[in-house]
Design a protein around this motif. Structure first.
Motif, mmCIF file in Angstrom:
data_model
loop_
_atom_site.group_PDB
_atom_site.id
_atom_site.type_symbol
_atom_site.label_atom_id
_atom_site.label_comp_id
_atom_site.label_asym_id
_atom_site.label_seq_id
_atom_site.Cartn_x
_atom_site.Cartn_y
_atom_site.Cartn_z
ATOM 1 N N GLY A 22 2.535 -6.448 -0.457
ATOM 2 C CA GLY A 22 2.776 -5.095 -0.954
ATOM 3 C C GLY A 22 4.079 -4.901 -1.684
ATOM 4 O O GLY A 22 4.261 -3.891 -2.369
ATOM 5 N N LEU A 23 5.017 -5.845 -1.553
ATOM 6 C CA LEU A 23 6.333 -5.728 -2.201
ATOM 7 C C LEU A 23 6.443 -6.834 -3.250
ATOM 8 O O LEU A 23 6.518 -8.016 -2.905
ATOM 9 N N TRP A 24 6.464 -6.451 -4.540
ATOM 10 C CA TRP A 24 6.402 -7.443 -5.604
ATOM 11 C C TRP A 24 7.042 -6.901 -6.886
ATOM 12 O O TRP A 24 7.226 -5.697 -7.057
ATOM 13 N N ILE B 159 3.955 1.729 1.236
ATOM 14 C CA ILE B 159 4.306 2.889 2.053
ATOM 15 C C ILE B 159 3.412 2.824 3.279
ATOM 16 O O ILE B 159 2.221 3.139 3.207
ATOM 17 N N GLY B 160 3.960 2.372 4.381
ATOM 18 C CA GLY B 160 3.145 2.165 5.561
ATOM 19 C C GLY B 160 2.222 0.972 5.365
ATOM 20 O O GLY B 160 2.457 0.078 4.560
ATOM 21 N N LYS B 161 1.098 0.979 6.069
ATOM 22 C CA LYS B 161 0.187 -0.160 6.054
ATOM 23 C C LYS B 161 -0.851 -0.079 4.950
ATOM 24 O O LYS B 161 -1.266 -1.118 4.414
ATOM 25 N N ASN B 162 -1.279 1.141 4.564
ATOM 26 C CA ASN B 162 -2.426 1.277 3.675
ATOM 27 C C ASN B 162 -2.128 1.981 2.349
ATOM 28 O O ASN B 162 -3.057 2.321 1.618
ATOM 29 N N GLN B 163 -0.858 2.210 2.040
ATOM 30 C CA GLN B 163 -0.524 2.881 0.798
ATOM 31 C C GLN B 163 0.506 2.070 0.018
ATOM 32 O O GLN B 163 1.232 1.249 0.579
ATOM 33 N N GLY B 164 0.554 2.314 -1.290
ATOM 34 C CA GLY B 164 1.505 1.613 -2.130
ATOM 35 C C GLY B 164 1.875 2.435 -3.345
ATOM 36 O O GLY B 164 1.132 3.327 -3.768
ATOM 37 N N VAL B 165 3.030 2.137 -3.920
ATOM 38 C CA VAL B 165 3.528 2.810 -5.115
ATOM 39 C C VAL B 165 3.920 1.746 -6.132
ATOM 40 O O VAL B 165 4.452 0.690 -5.764
ATOM 41 N N LYS B 166 3.645 2.024 -7.407
ATOM 42 C CA LYS B 166 4.042 1.104 -8.474
ATOM 43 C C LYS B 166 4.797 1.874 -9.547
ATOM 44 O O LYS B 166 4.363 2.931 -9.990
ATOM 45 N N LEU B 167 5.927 1.316 -9.968
ATOM 46 C CA LEU B 167 6.742 1.883 -11.034
ATOM 47 C C LEU B 167 6.767 0.884 -12.185
ATOM 48 O O LEU B 167 7.039 -0.304 -11.979
#
Length: 312
Positions: free
Chosen positions: A237-239, A276-284
């Motif tokens: 999730g972190l990339w 963001i937590g286990k099941n969410q993500g944000v991309k910029l």
């Protein structure tokens, strides 16, 4: 005299289609990293996205159109579902954009401003990983990924943009392209530990716009595009990634008459994704495009997206 004015309007509209509508549809080859990533089957994802675009448009001095800029706010909802297709991992996705923009510039030294708001053309896409990514879920998927930290995945997809967006053939600037767009893609990604190297080739095939401005017929030839990405995963999730892409050809014809306008764009992008937590993500994302023609546009884009996923 009126026929000359009409011809002028049609040619200007053709330029605007090439430098505004088409790049917004295709996002000038997308520059979408992690396109062929191996996902478990039975996964569902929904997302919301926002894009701010600041663009400068170049016209031939012959048209006496100068200082043309655009500031566009685009919003989108998306959905993805992954499934088993004859033992291959596959996914189907849907994207619905909404566009609100302001275009301004000088026409024969007279300042003009245009505002447009409305839904753009929705897109459906089917993707299949042909090699290196079997259809798995749960513990089987986790075990396979752990045993294949170094692997290669080959995929193919077919995307279709449907001409359902806002369109008025009396206007020079429209949100919809008023034509079907079919985009086949073929890609490969090679992963070695935390690093991934991805390459994708695309074609953009267009139906004719039979209801272009002043009841003319607009035809555009195939656009060919390629994109490359280097991706580093810190943890799930972190990339981050760096990307570049190039699109060319796509000559425009009006009433079977060849024009001077076609696509010739270089793009660069940087992406940062975090969970963001286990099941969410944000991309910029920061994305910049530069035309290689005398006529075209330069643009800078800032993208922010959120997604949530869950398994069946």
């Amino acid at each position: 005299m009126s026929s000359l004015v009409g011809k002028f309007k049609v040619l200007v509209a053709a330029i605007l289609l090439v430098v505004f509508v088409l790049p917004e549809q295709a996002r000038a080859q997308d520059l979408e990293p992690r396109r062929w990533g191996h996902l478990p089957t039975g996964l569902n994802m929904v997302g919301l996205g926002y894009v701010y675009t600041d663009a400068f448009v170049y016209f031939s001095p012959f048209w006496k159109i100068t200082d043309t800029t655009a500031r566009i706010n685009s919003y989108a909802v998306s959905a993805i579902h992954t499934f088993d297709l004859a033992g291959k991992s596959a996914r189907i996705s849907f994207l619905l954009p909404f566009v609100s923009g302001r275009w301004e510039g000088k026409v024969d030294n007279q300042f003009e401003v245009v505002h447009r708001n409305g839904f753009a053309d929705p897109r459906l896409r089917l993707s299949v990983n042909l090699y290196g990514a079997p259809a798995l879920k749960g513990a089987e998927y986790a075990q396979y990924r752990a045993q294949h930290a170094n692997n290669t995945v080959v995929g193919a997809s077919l995307a279709v943009s449907v001409p359902l967006g806002q369109y008025d053939n009396d206007e020079l600037i429209n949100i919809s392209a008023n034509r079907w767009t079919v985009r086949p893609q073929l890609g490969v990604v090679h992963t070695r530990g935390s690093w991934s190297f991805e390459l994708t080739g695309s074609m953009f095939l267009f139906s004719d716009n039979k209801n272009f401005i002043d009841n003319t017929r607009l035809e555009q030839k195939t656009i060919y595009a390629a994109q490359a990405h280097v991706i580093y995963d810190f943890r799930p999730g972190l990339w981050v990634s760096l990307s570049t892409g190039y699109g060319t050809h796509g000559r425009v014809y009006l009433e079977k008459q060849k024009t001077a306008f076609e696509v010739d764009n270089w793009l660069w992008a940087a992406n940062f994704g975090f969970p963001i937590g286990k099941n969410q993500g944000v991309k910029l994302t920061w994305l910049s495009g530069r035309t290689q023609n005398d006529v075209g546009r330069d643009s800078d884009n800032l993208l922010l997206s959120w997604s949530m996923r869950w398994a069946n």
